[in-house]
Design a protein around this motif. Structure first.
Motif, PDB file in Angstrom:
ATOM      1  N   ALA A 268      -7.133   2.104  -0.369  1.00 20.13           N
ATOM      2  CA  ALA A 268      -6.502   3.233  -1.044  1.00 20.13           C
ATOM      3  C   ALA A 268      -5.153   2.837  -1.632  1.00 20.13           C
ATOM      4  CB  ALA A 268      -6.346   4.403  -0.077  1.00 20.13           C
ATOM      5  N   TRP A 269      -4.453   1.904  -0.957  1.00 22.23           N
ATOM      6  CA  TRP A 269      -3.209   1.342  -1.469  1.00 22.23           C
ATOM      7  C   TRP A 269      -3.375  -0.161  -1.622  1.00 22.23           C
ATOM      8  CZ3 TRP A 269       1.133   4.160  -2.864  1.00 22.23           C
ATOM      9  CH2 TRP A 269       1.112   5.511  -2.527  1.00 22.23           C
ATOM     10  N   VAL A 270      -2.829  -0.731  -2.688  1.00 21.00           N
ATOM     11  CA  VAL A 270      -2.972  -2.162  -2.953  1.00 21.00           C
ATOM     12  C   VAL A 270      -1.603  -2.781  -3.206  1.00 21.00           C
ATOM     13  CG1 VAL A 270      -5.313  -1.992  -3.882  1.00 21.00           C
ATOM     14  CG2 VAL A 270      -3.350  -1.735  -5.420  1.00 21.00           C
ATOM     15  N   ASP A 271      -1.519  -4.087  -2.947  1.00 26.50           N
ATOM     16  CA  ASP A 271      -0.304  -4.845  -3.254  1.00 26.50           C
ATOM     17  C   ASP A 271      -0.496  -5.533  -4.598  1.00 26.50           C
ATOM     18  OD1 ASP A 271       0.886  -4.124  -0.848  1.00 26.50           O
ATOM     19  OD2 ASP A 271      -0.047  -5.791   0.219  1.00 26.50           O
ATOM     20  N   LEU A 272       0.137  -5.004  -5.618  1.00 31.44           N
ATOM     21  CA  LEU A 272      -0.009  -5.513  -6.979  1.00 31.44           C
ATOM     22  C   LEU A 272       0.910  -6.704  -7.195  1.00 31.44           C
ATOM     23  CD1 LEU A 272      -1.502  -4.740  -9.653  1.00 31.44           C
ATOM     24  CD2 LEU A 272       0.620  -3.620 -10.321  1.00 31.44           C
ATOM     25  N   MET A 273       0.361  -7.798  -7.707  1.00 28.73           N
ATOM     26  CA  MET A 273       1.154  -8.993  -7.974  1.00 28.73           C
ATOM     27  C   MET A 273       1.877  -8.816  -9.315  1.00 28.73           C
ATOM     28  SD  MET A 273      -1.725 -11.777  -6.783  1.00 28.73           S
ATOM     29  CE  MET A 273      -0.653 -13.197  -6.975  1.00 28.73           C
ATOM     30  N   GLU A 274       3.194  -8.819  -9.270  1.00 27.46           N
ATOM     31  CA  GLU A 274       3.981  -8.600 -10.483  1.00 27.46           C
ATOM     32  C   GLU A 274       3.995  -9.854 -11.351  1.00 27.46           C
ATOM     33  OE1 GLU A 274       7.638  -7.258  -8.552  1.00 27.46           O
ATOM     34  OE2 GLU A 274       7.244  -5.279  -9.414  1.00 27.46           O
ATOM     35  N   ARG A 275       3.961  -9.675 -12.644  1.00 27.50           N
ATOM     36  CA  ARG A 275       3.950 -10.800 -13.584  1.00 27.50           C
ATOM     37  C   ARG A 275       4.686 -10.408 -14.857  1.00 27.50           C
ATOM     38  NH1 ARG A 275      -2.508 -10.681 -15.242  1.00 27.50           N
ATOM     39  NH2 ARG A 275      -2.564  -8.500 -15.913  1.00 27.50           N
TER      40      ARG A 275
ATOM     41  N   ARG B 126       4.080  -5.255  -5.543  1.00 27.79           N
ATOM     42  CA  ARG B 126       4.506  -3.864  -5.568  1.00 27.79           C
ATOM     43  C   ARG B 126       3.400  -3.011  -4.954  1.00 27.79           C
ATOM     44  NH1 ARG B 126       6.391  -1.224 -11.138  1.00 27.79           N
ATOM     45  NH2 ARG B 126       8.027  -2.787 -10.800  1.00 27.79           N
ATOM     46  N   ARG B 127       3.758  -2.146  -4.030  1.00 23.00           N
ATOM     47  CA  ARG B 127       2.788  -1.275  -3.376  1.00 23.00           C
ATOM     48  C   ARG B 127       2.394  -0.154  -4.321  1.00 23.00           C
ATOM     49  NH1 ARG B 127      -0.658  -2.292   0.701  1.00 23.00           N
ATOM     50  NH2 ARG B 127      -0.980  -0.520   2.076  1.00 23.00           N
ATOM     51  N   CYS B 128       1.093  -0.037  -4.614  1.00 23.16           N
ATOM     52  CA  CYS B 128       0.628   0.941  -5.589  1.00 23.16           C
ATOM     53  C   CYS B 128      -0.574   1.713  -5.059  1.00 23.16           C
ATOM     54  CB  CYS B 128       0.236   0.254  -6.905  1.00 23.16           C
ATOM     55  SG  CYS B 128       1.576  -0.609  -7.732  1.00 23.16           S
ATOM     56  N   LEU B 129      -0.705   2.935  -5.496  1.00 25.24           N
ATOM     57  CA  LEU B 129      -1.869   3.749  -5.185  1.00 25.24           C
ATOM     58  C   LEU B 129      -3.046   3.278  -6.029  1.00 25.24           C
ATOM     59  CD1 LEU B 129      -3.105   6.213  -3.730  1.00 25.24           C
ATOM     60  CD2 LEU B 129      -2.297   7.615  -5.645  1.00 25.24           C
ATOM     61  N   ASN B 130      -4.186   3.028  -5.396  1.00 23.64           N
ATOM     62  CA  ASN B 130      -5.351   2.482  -6.082  1.00 23.64           C
ATOM     63  C   ASN B 130      -6.187   3.605  -6.689  1.00 23.64           C
ATOM     64  OD1 ASN B 130      -7.471   0.984  -6.985  1.00 23.64           O
ATOM     65  ND2 ASN B 130      -8.229   0.394  -4.972  1.00 23.64           N
TER      66      ASN B 130
ATOM     67  N   ASN C 276     -14.215   0.619  -4.842  1.00 24.94           N
ATOM     68  CA  ASN C 276     -14.237   0.719  -3.381  1.00 24.94           C
ATOM     69  C   ASN C 276     -14.148   2.183  -2.963  1.00 24.94           C
ATOM     70  OD1 ASN C 276     -14.216  -0.082  -0.682  1.00 24.94           O
ATOM     71  ND2 ASN C 276     -12.002  -0.332  -0.646  1.00 24.94           N
ATOM     72  N   TYR C 277     -15.139   2.966  -3.378  1.00 22.14           N
ATOM     73  CA  TYR C 277     -15.109   4.407  -3.155  1.00 22.14           C
ATOM     74  C   TYR C 277     -14.985   4.773  -1.680  1.00 22.14           C
ATOM     75  CZ  TYR C 277     -17.155   4.406  -7.856  1.00 22.14           C
ATOM     76  OH  TYR C 277     -17.409   4.204  -9.181  1.00 22.14           O
ATOM     77  N   LEU C 278     -15.758   4.086  -0.839  1.00 24.05           N
ATOM     78  CA  LEU C 278     -15.843   4.452   0.571  1.00 24.05           C
ATOM     79  C   LEU C 278     -14.952   3.605   1.465  1.00 24.05           C
ATOM     80  CD1 LEU C 278     -19.722   4.990   0.779  1.00 24.05           C
ATOM     81  CD2 LEU C 278     -17.942   6.679   0.335  1.00 24.05           C
ATOM     82  N   GLY C 279     -14.172   2.706   0.878  1.00 19.85           N
ATOM     83  CA  GLY C 279     -13.259   1.906   1.667  1.00 19.85           C
ATOM     84  C   GLY C 279     -13.895   0.762   2.428  1.00 19.85           C
TER      85      GLY C 279
END
Length: 206
Positions: free
Chosen positions: A74-81, A100-104, A109-112
């Protein structure tokens, strides 16, 4: 409704501005003698496609295909570029080494299941000891296993039917089943905003 109209107008104006700016830059390049192809060689892309890649997509490409450094939960760590040249539309984007922590909001990945789960993860690991990872492949390629049969029986019992067919992905469910159930001359009532899989299945029915 007003907000939707304003969003559509601003999007249209932004793309119009980008197109006009790109055309102006192409004209200046032509006046200056700069060309994006070598004399005597055919262009690799169509003229309009080449323009879009050079003048438009290259400037907004960081909006797509964003690499992540975590499970697609549900939350992902986005690699900044960043674009190291700040002007090039084709140079590789350089990773900054930060996340950066972002809401996915853009994952399948609907069901996690792709993230660590106290219930599902141990069961998946246990199954992999008996079956290989190719169990998730199409059954035409990897065959039917007792797991498929067990799942289909559970689904059939749940919906109160004698049998059921399960698919590994939603797109194939519609695109493969509709042509099987409906043939040429059959009537399909479908909304214009339906998923592309339904459209593909309807067209494939004849």
């Amino acid at each position: 409704k007003v907000r939707k109209v304003m969003t559509a107008i601003m999007t249209f104006l932004t793309f119009t501005f980008m197109i006009l700016l790109g055309r102006m830059r192409d004209m200046l390049d032509a006046i200056g003698g700069n060309k994006n192809y070598r004399k005597g060689y055919a262009a690799l892309r169509e003229k309009q496609e080449d323009f879009y890649q050079r003048r438009m997509f290259g400037r907004i490409r960081d909006c797509w295909n964003r690499p992540i450094a975590s499970a697609p939960d549900a939350w992902v760590d986005l690699m900044e570029r960043v674009d190291p040249s700040h002007t090039s539309n084709t140079a590789d984007l350089a990773l900054l080494g930060t996340t950066r922590r972002c809401l996915n909001l853009g994952s399948y990945n609907y069901l996690g299941f792709a993230s660590a789960d106290a219930y599902c993860t141990p069961l998946v690991q246990e199954i992999f000891d008996e079956y290989c990872v190719s169990t998730c492949s199409p059954r035409v390629d990897a065959g039917t296993t007792p797991l498929h049969q067990e799942l289909e029986q559970i689904v059939a019992d749940f919906v109160g039917k004698k049998a059921a067919v399960t698919f590994g992905m939603g797109y194939a469910t519609n695109s493969a089943c509709i042509p099987t159930l409906v043939g040429k001359g059959g009537l399909i009532i479908s909304d214009q905003l339906n998923h592309a899989s339904i459209v593909t299945g309807a067209r494939g029915s004849g």
